[in-house]
Scaffold this motif. Sequence first.
Motif, PDB file in Angstrom:
ATOM      1  N   LYS A  25      29.808  40.652  69.018  1.00  0.00           N
ATOM      2  CA  LYS A  25      30.270  39.814  67.910  1.00  0.00           C
ATOM      3  C   LYS A  25      30.963  38.572  68.440  1.00  0.00           C
ATOM      4  O   LYS A  25      31.497  38.559  69.539  1.00  0.00           O
ATOM      5  CB  LYS A  25      31.213  40.609  67.005  1.00  0.00           C
ATOM      6  N   LYS A  48      33.756  38.352  63.920  1.00  0.00           N
ATOM      7  CA  LYS A  48      33.085  39.341  63.078  1.00  0.00           C
ATOM      8  C   LYS A  48      31.599  39.054  62.895  1.00  0.00           C
ATOM      9  O   LYS A  48      30.880  39.857  62.324  1.00  0.00           O
ATOM     10  CB  LYS A  48      33.764  39.407  61.711  1.00  0.00           C
ATOM     11  N   GLU A 100      27.882  38.922  63.901  1.00  0.00           N
ATOM     12  CA  GLU A 100      26.982  39.566  64.861  1.00  0.00           C
ATOM     13  C   GLU A 100      26.135  38.495  65.534  1.00  0.00           C
ATOM     14  O   GLU A 100      25.424  37.742  64.872  1.00  0.00           O
ATOM     15  CB  GLU A 100      26.084  40.568  64.153  1.00  0.00           C
TER      16      GLU A 100
END
Length: 129
Positions: free
Chosen positions: A36, A42, A44
Motif C-alpha cells: 500500500k 491505504k 493498494e
Amino acid sequence: MAKVKTMGQAIVVVSEVKLEDIKKIQKYRPEALVLKGGEDNKEEIFRIGIGDGKINTYGASFCEETRDDEKLATITMTTNYNGDDIKGFIADELGGALTNLGKLEKTLPAVLDSIDKERTAIMEGITIA
C-alpha cells in the motif's frame, strides 16, 4: 528481490518466496500480500497472488515453481522483443513491478513466521480424545 532469467523469447521471474508459502499467506493473511501507498498509505499499489502467471505494474500472479528443491514461485512469459538490449527491455517493462515485488518479498518471512507460531499455539491447545 526476484531474479529474472531469459533465454530466447522466454522471460522467467523467479521469486525469493516458495509457491507454497505464497499460498499459505494468501490463506491466512491475504492482506500481507498487498503493498500500500499513497497519502494515507491505504491505496493498494501492488499485489502478489496465485493465478495465471503474469506480472505487470499492479501485481504478480504466480502459478508455477522451480524444479529444484527450493520450489520458488515463478512466472514464465514470452516476448516478441528482438533487439540487442534484452536487459534494458526487461528493466523498462518490468522494473517497477520487480521493485514492488521485492518490497513485498522482504516482509514475507516475518509473516510466515508469525503464521507458523500462531498455528503451532493453536494446535498445542487441541486435545484429541
